[in-house]
Design a protein around this motif. Structure first.
Motif, PDB file in Angstrom:
ATOM      1  N   ILE A 123      63.878  31.080  28.692  1.00  0.00           N
ATOM      2  CA  ILE A 123      64.011  30.396  27.505  1.00  0.00           C
ATOM      3  C   ILE A 123      62.620  29.283  27.649  1.00  0.00           C
ATOM      4  O   ILE A 123      62.558  28.864  28.929  1.00  0.00           O
ATOM      5  CB  ILE A 123      65.191  29.903  27.008  1.00  0.00           C
ATOM      6  CG1 ILE A 123      65.648  28.638  27.895  1.00  0.00           C
ATOM      7  CG2 ILE A 123      66.301  30.713  26.832  1.00  0.00           C
ATOM      8  CD1 ILE A 123      65.545  27.362  27.456  1.00  0.00           C
ATOM      9  N   ASP A 124      62.231  29.062  26.517  1.00  0.00           N
ATOM     10  CA  ASP A 124      61.083  27.815  26.732  1.00  0.00           C
ATOM     11  C   ASP A 124      60.902  27.113  25.410  1.00  0.00           C
ATOM     12  O   ASP A 124      60.890  27.801  24.250  1.00  0.00           O
ATOM     13  CB  ASP A 124      59.692  28.550  26.940  1.00  0.00           C
ATOM     14  CG  ASP A 124      58.704  27.487  27.157  1.00  0.00           C
ATOM     15  OD1 ASP A 124      58.231  27.185  28.301  1.00  0.00           O
ATOM     16  OD2 ASP A 124      58.003  26.904  26.118  1.00  0.00           O
ATOM     17  N   GLY A 125      60.833  25.813  25.379  1.00  0.00           N
ATOM     18  CA  GLY A 125      61.095  25.045  24.458  1.00  0.00           C
ATOM     19  C   GLY A 125      59.675  25.321  23.383  1.00  0.00           C
ATOM     20  O   GLY A 125      58.347  25.476  23.937  1.00  0.00           O
ATOM     21  N   ARG A 126      60.185  25.389  22.220  1.00  0.00           N
ATOM     22  CA  ARG A 126      59.089  25.870  21.147  1.00  0.00           C
ATOM     23  C   ARG A 126      58.373  24.467  20.762  1.00  0.00           C
ATOM     24  O   ARG A 126      58.907  23.667  20.210  1.00  0.00           O
ATOM     25  CB  ARG A 126      59.747  26.668  20.018  1.00  0.00           C
ATOM     26  CG  ARG A 126      58.504  26.901  18.694  1.00  0.00           C
ATOM     27  CD  ARG A 126      59.284  27.575  17.617  1.00  0.00           C
ATOM     28  NE  ARG A 126      58.538  27.860  16.805  1.00  0.00           N
ATOM     29  CZ  ARG A 126      58.991  27.690  15.458  1.00  0.00           C
ATOM     30  NH1 ARG A 126      60.107  27.029  15.004  1.00  0.00           N
ATOM     31  NH2 ARG A 126      57.943  27.930  14.278  1.00  0.00           N
ATOM     32  N   GLY A 127      57.093  24.363  21.115  1.00  0.00           N
ATOM     33  CA  GLY A 127      56.408  23.210  20.593  1.00  0.00           C
ATOM     34  C   GLY A 127      56.779  21.980  21.075  1.00  0.00           C
ATOM     35  O   GLY A 127      56.923  20.958  20.346  1.00  0.00           O
ATOM     36  N   PHE A 128      57.028  22.056  22.394  1.00  0.00           N
ATOM     37  CA  PHE A 128      57.764  20.726  23.013  1.00  0.00           C
ATOM     38  C   PHE A 128      56.771  19.933  23.328  1.00  0.00           C
ATOM     39  O   PHE A 128      57.178  18.833  23.636  1.00  0.00           O
ATOM     40  CB  PHE A 128      58.570  21.004  24.052  1.00  0.00           C
ATOM     41  CG  PHE A 128      60.004  21.265  23.956  1.00  0.00           C
ATOM     42  CD1 PHE A 128      60.647  21.837  22.803  1.00  0.00           C
ATOM     43  CD2 PHE A 128      61.058  20.541  24.806  1.00  0.00           C
ATOM     44  CE1 PHE A 128      61.844  21.988  22.502  1.00  0.00           C
ATOM     45  CE2 PHE A 128      62.372  20.725  24.467  1.00  0.00           C
ATOM     46  CZ  PHE A 128      62.643  21.400  23.283  1.00  0.00           C
ATOM     47  N   HIS A 129      55.525  19.945  23.369  1.00  0.00           N
ATOM     48  CA  HIS A 129      54.136  19.030  23.220  1.00  0.00           C
ATOM     49  C   HIS A 129      54.675  18.121  22.228  1.00  0.00           C
ATOM     50  O   HIS A 129      54.874  16.958  22.382  1.00  0.00           O
ATOM     51  CB  HIS A 129      53.122  19.648  22.889  1.00  0.00           C
ATOM     52  CG  HIS A 129      51.922  18.710  23.171  1.00  0.00           C
ATOM     53  ND1 HIS A 129      51.547  18.287  24.479  1.00  0.00           N
ATOM     54  CD2 HIS A 129      51.113  18.137  22.257  1.00  0.00           C
ATOM     55  CE1 HIS A 129      50.695  17.165  24.139  1.00  0.00           C
ATOM     56  NE2 HIS A 129      50.272  17.085  22.812  1.00  0.00           N
ATOM     57  N   SER A 187      60.524  21.584  33.127  1.00  0.00           N
ATOM     58  CA  SER A 187      59.782  21.106  32.084  1.00  0.00           C
ATOM     59  C   SER A 187      60.843  21.752  31.098  1.00  0.00           C
ATOM     60  O   SER A 187      61.866  21.426  30.968  1.00  0.00           O
ATOM     61  CB  SER A 187      58.566  21.985  32.044  1.00  0.00           C
ATOM     62  OG  SER A 187      57.855  21.445  30.945  1.00  0.00           O
ATOM     63  N   ASP A 188      60.297  22.424  29.952  1.00  0.00           N
ATOM     64  CA  ASP A 188      60.963  22.796  28.694  1.00  0.00           C
ATOM     65  C   ASP A 188      61.519  24.083  28.816  1.00  0.00           C
ATOM     66  O   ASP A 188      61.804  24.829  28.067  1.00  0.00           O
ATOM     67  CB  ASP A 188      60.340  22.663  27.475  1.00  0.00           C
ATOM     68  CG  ASP A 188      58.973  23.596  27.378  1.00  0.00           C
ATOM     69  OD1 ASP A 188      58.696  24.119  28.557  1.00  0.00           O
ATOM     70  OD2 ASP A 188      58.348  23.807  26.126  1.00  0.00           O
ATOM     71  N   GLU A 189      61.453  24.748  30.050  1.00  0.00           N
ATOM     72  CA  GLU A 189      61.898  25.981  30.326  1.00  0.00           C
ATOM     73  C   GLU A 189      63.294  26.114  31.275  1.00  0.00           C
ATOM     74  O   GLU A 189      63.621  25.336  32.127  1.00  0.00           O
ATOM     75  CB  GLU A 189      60.759  26.963  30.773  1.00  0.00           C
ATOM     76  CG  GLU A 189      60.551  26.642  32.337  1.00  0.00           C
ATOM     77  CD  GLU A 189      59.400  27.585  32.950  1.00  0.00           C
ATOM     78  OE1 GLU A 189      58.235  27.650  32.352  1.00  0.00           O
ATOM     79  OE2 GLU A 189      59.887  28.212  33.950  1.00  0.00           O
TER      80      GLU A 189
HETATM   81 MG   LIG Z   1      57.360  25.118  25.340  1.00  0.00          MG
END
Ligand SMILES: [Mg+2]
Ligand SMILES: Nc1nc2c(ncn2[C@H]2C[C@H](O)[C@@H](COP(=O)(O)OP(=O)(O)OP(=O)(O)O)O2)c(=O)[nH]1
Ligand SMILES: Nc1nc2c(ncn2[C@H]2C[C@H](O)[C@@H](COP(=O)(O)OP(=O)(O)OP(=O)(O)O)O2)c(=O)[nH]1
Ligand SMILES: Nc1nc2c(ncn2[C@H]2C[C@H](O)[C@@H](COP(=O)(O)OP(=O)(O)OP(=O)(O)O)O2)c(=O)[nH]1
Ligand SMILES: Nc1nc2c(ncn2[C@H]2C[C@H](O)[C@@H](COP(=O)(O)OP(=O)(O)OP(=O)(O)O)O2)c(=O)[nH]1
Ligand SMILES: O=P(O)(O)OP(=O)(O)OP(=O)(O)O
Ligand SMILES: O=P(O)(O)OP(=O)(O)OP(=O)(O)O
Ligand SMILES: O=P(O)(O)OP(=O)(O)OP(=O)(O)O
Ligand SMILES: O=P(O)(O)OP(=O)(O)OP(=O)(O)O
Ligand SMILES: [Mg+2]
Ligand SMILES: [Mg+2]
Ligand SMILES: [Mg+2]
Ligand SMILES: [Mg+2]
Ligand SMILES: [Mg+2]
Ligand SMILES: [Mg+2]
Ligand SMILES: [Mg+2]
Ligand SMILES: [Mg+2]
Ligand SMILES: [Mg+2]
Ligand SMILES: [Mg+2]
Ligand SMILES: [Mg+2]
Lengths: 260, 260, 260, 260
Positions: free
Chosen positions: B25-31, B72-74
């Protein structure tokens, strides 16, 4: 790095172009979840409103969704045949929608259940199904709304019998083998309930479409109030099985005309 | 009903038997998400702890997950080659994991960010990738941990330069074209930072495995305290690239021996 | 042209990297085909030789095939885990192999059946199956060879009984419920046949591998005969279930070592 | 046997219900194949007739095929949206069609090329593509027929120039950058060829549909000759891009009406 070759094991999972994509999410183990949080039976209006709110946020977020339909612990989100969202990659679309739904459901829980603590994180499965034509898409939505009707008629009858003092087993036996008209009859003669006048939210479930809505804002220049029309998602409880609904909202099916 | 035929449009999406299944899984638009919530740079320990908490709950919930790795976001969740979870149906597995992660992240937000209101619902994409052998699985995990290392070394150097008074652009130029050893050198000579002594949580990311843990409970019979060993998920910050880790935890790879 | 958009409907169907790919072809309706062409029962050596010839030509043509195994009306062609033939596109690989097989079978028919006219075009189905490890690949091949053994022992017993003057129904009844050892016993005591001394081609089926072969040619320079070693496909009737075969041909499994 | 578990590695590969299935086969390396067998340029009528014969036999054999279209070294076979052939399993359908085509091509070679020995077994690749609607199916067929037109106009012009005494390179240069109307003009002014009056078989390719055909047979009872109408596959060279063809053969598209 020397490990990057493993990225190649990700296979392409694009959905067939030119087909409607439906993502249906469904609460995992909501039999237990609704029990644990003491949902009212057969229908808990707070729960329905929370489902609709989560779905509304999904529709606000994913602009390609053209219509959504929800009932019980499930919601279906429809992307038009022409959609190129995430290059139509099935996992991307499905996971984005289901995780948005889950986090919205969680985030807004307290607004709809102010007196009930959320005891476990809600979980939903999701799947993406392609429908090749307007007809099959409409049949899909009809399938879900017919399911809503069947279950709700049963549940309404069942709980009416139980609330009248019978055991759950007795209620089950009373309803075994009955047809729709029998249940309507039971409701009417035994409980004086005219099923067709129950609120549509229970009988029809919830439909979300984008509707022309008057939005008021104050002009920054003149300070005057201006009213603009914007297409905003709204929740309805219409019958989506019959043609009427689709005639009233011709834009819904227009989107796939380039393929049919 | 006459609409039920549409159920047939759901196609079988089973993962190849005998292969490791990894759900990343990876955060969507985590920037944007990290900006909006003012995450510390380069690493926000609260955010890491929240990610680990959400992952921990996923591992607690889905018993087949044998190891998870996050940075990170994953987060990556690994199911053994022998797993038959949901008959190995890709959508079911992927959606269940990602929605559990999202709702846990949301639900536990306030514990880890007590002073920061959650402004938007977090969203994660997810994909399931099959790896046919122990080697390819280990290379996958090495890939993610090497990625953690590369990004973290860069980010640590970048923000050290920025915090020393340079602009972000200057920091970028300073680092352009540098190799790992150059960045280590910059950190050491310019900022007196020995990168290798930074906390492992930043350099290595987070690993979740089930570990024998002493659990104390009070015997209902005797009222005495009893200590039992149970396999409970725990968060580590070990190096999972080298062989050592895998020798220490031989049970991790044993699970696929029936196929290799 | 304005029609080219339809090319996009071709979806990627790549096989998972790092897995052995097996294409198994199987005669369509060969029950009828063998009847119509009066194949000898239980085994027609001409038919076996023709199958082997067609397979040999496929192996000569498709250089990535590392081993092939055939019995009855089927043949399996194995591509190593490292193969990148046609970018591992399933349809390309499968269709190329099956159409090559079919046209070779047809083209060489008259060589093997000089007195029998080919009455209908032979047809084969084909499928590609991925096996993630050496063990699963070997188990696949063992499965096919065990199938050969089981069927051949049955058919040999069946036709021995029939040829001794019984009806087919009587033969069937005689064999119903028997185990391997019973059939061996029947063959031995009733027909004086020691099953294990029957020719290996019937009991084991046919294996094609590339073997170092002495090839004689006349040097263009000197006019002298030179002998060179080349790896040429050859047909064997070895046992491929036991370890021996694989120890003798270590190069077969070496190809996937980069993944295991 | 203990090996049978490997059968589970065969994954379901069903085509989406309610979609047209098109199997396109294409000669493998026919650039070389046509050279080797000295096919006439640009079009060898014997080759076209052989392709059509092989396709005709496929259509005779696979009753679900509703229309087929061929040109150059390729043929497309169309199965209606309602087809349940082999439960719509992609590999089964594709391999059966391509191997039937290959063996028929081989078997009938000598009838169409009586003076040319078949030197190598012909091989065809094959793929199955799903089209969701009548429109996309028609666009697919239009794509192939437009391709036939473009290539044939080019090849006709090219070989006319070459046969007039130019080198192939000169012909190529002469045609570079020209549009259809330019090539028509060249053919007309330089070679007195009116492209539109060339035989349709070259310009349009070949279409196979099942047509009501009068079949004469002798009644076994009366000994008299009887004429019956049967739907038999026939080869046409019609334009299938314009509406006319589809209006003349309404039964072709009727088959998918249950979905549209
Ligand atoms: Mg992401
Ligand atoms: N009391 C109450 N229960 C509800 C309400 N809406 C849905 N439910 C319950 C009824 C069912 O037990 C359950 C939905 O049925 P499902 O077939 O989705 O089963 P469940 O979620 O338990 O299992 P699953 O993980 O989907 O296989 O949710 C409601 O408004 N009130
Ligand atoms: N300040 C801060 N940012 C972080 C932290 N952890 C992750 N991030 C940010 C850095 C990156 O902008 C972003 C992760 O990069 P991605 O490649 O996943 O991109 P992003 O999520 O924006 O887009 P995506 O939807 O995944 O394509 O999250 C943290 O601890 N502190
Ligand atoms: N007489 C004779 N028959 C053989 C020989 N080799 C194979 N056969 C026959 C026996 C079986 O009826 C048939 C192979 O069985 P299958 O299970 O493949 O069935 P069949 O090809 O009829 O149907 P299918 O289209 O594969 O489902 O071929 C042979 O050497 N001699
Ligand atoms: N001389 C001659 N050549 C033909 C005729 N019909 C087809 N061809 C040749 C022209 C092309 O070189 C070739 C078909 O082009 P393709 O694009 O299918 O290429 P090819 O089959 O060589 O490679 P492939 O394996 O399909 O990628 O067949 C014909 O009637 N006469
Ligand atoms: O009603 P569905 O589509 O969820 O069908 P199901 O019988 O619940 O099965 P599953 O969720 O396992 O697909
Ligand atoms: O790092 P990944 O795997 O997410 O790869 P990506 O470049 O972000 O691409 P995508 O998320 O679109 O697969
Ligand atoms: O023996 P197989 O693999 O051909 O299996 P089957 O029972 O014949 O079935 P199918 O050919 O329909 O896959
Ligand atoms: O014309 P096609 O569809 O065969 O396309 P191609 O460019 O030949 O490619 P491939 O045969 O490799 O799909
Ligand atoms: Mg379900
Ligand atoms: Mg549910
Ligand atoms: Mg449900
Ligand atoms: Mg990404
Ligand atoms: Mg990321
Ligand atoms: Mg079969
Ligand atoms: Mg067969
Ligand atoms: Mg067979
Ligand atoms: Mg091609
Ligand atoms: Mg070709
Ligand atoms: Mg071609």
């Amino acid at each position: 790095s020397r490990y990057e070759y493993v990225k190649q094991f990700e296979l392409d999972d694009s959905a067939l172009p030119g087909t409607w994509m439906v993502v249906r999410i469904d609460g995992r183990g909501f039999h237990g979840f609704t029990d644990m949080h003491k949902f009212e039976k057969p229908n808990d209006l707070r729960a329905i409103h929370l489902m609709n709110r989560a779905a509304l946020e999904v529709v606000r977020n994913i602009r390609d969704i053209i219509i959504a339909y929800g009932q019980s612990d499930e919601y279906s989100f429809v992307l038009p045949a022409s959609s190129t969202l995430y290059s139509r990659r099935i996992s991307k679309i499905t996971s984005t929608i289901v995780s948005l739904f889950a986090s919205n459901y969680t985030m807004h829980w307290a607004e709809y259940f102010p007196d009930t603590k959320l005891l476990v994180p809600p979980c939903f499965d999701a799947r993406l199904v392609c429908y090749p034509t307007q007809k099959t898409l409409r049949d899909y939505l009809s399938w879900r709304q017919a399911d809503c009707h069947i279950n709700n008629l049963y549940n309404t009858s069942f709980w009416a019998i139980v609330h009248s003092g019978k055991t759950e087993q007795e209620a089950e036996e009373r309803l075994r083998g009955t047809f729709s008209k029998d249940k309507n009859e039971i409701l009417f003669s035994d409980f004086n309930i005219n099923y067709n006048t129950l609120e549509a939210v229970y009988r029809k479930g919830s439909v979300i479409i984008r509707q022309e809505t008057e939005v008021k804002s104050v002009s920054q220049k003149s300070g005057e109030e201006v009213v603009r029309l914007r297409r905003l998602p709204a929740v309805l409880h219409d019958d989506i099985i019959s043609n009427e609904f689709w005639k009233e909202h011709p834009e819904l099916l227009v989107s796939s005309q380039e393929y049919e």
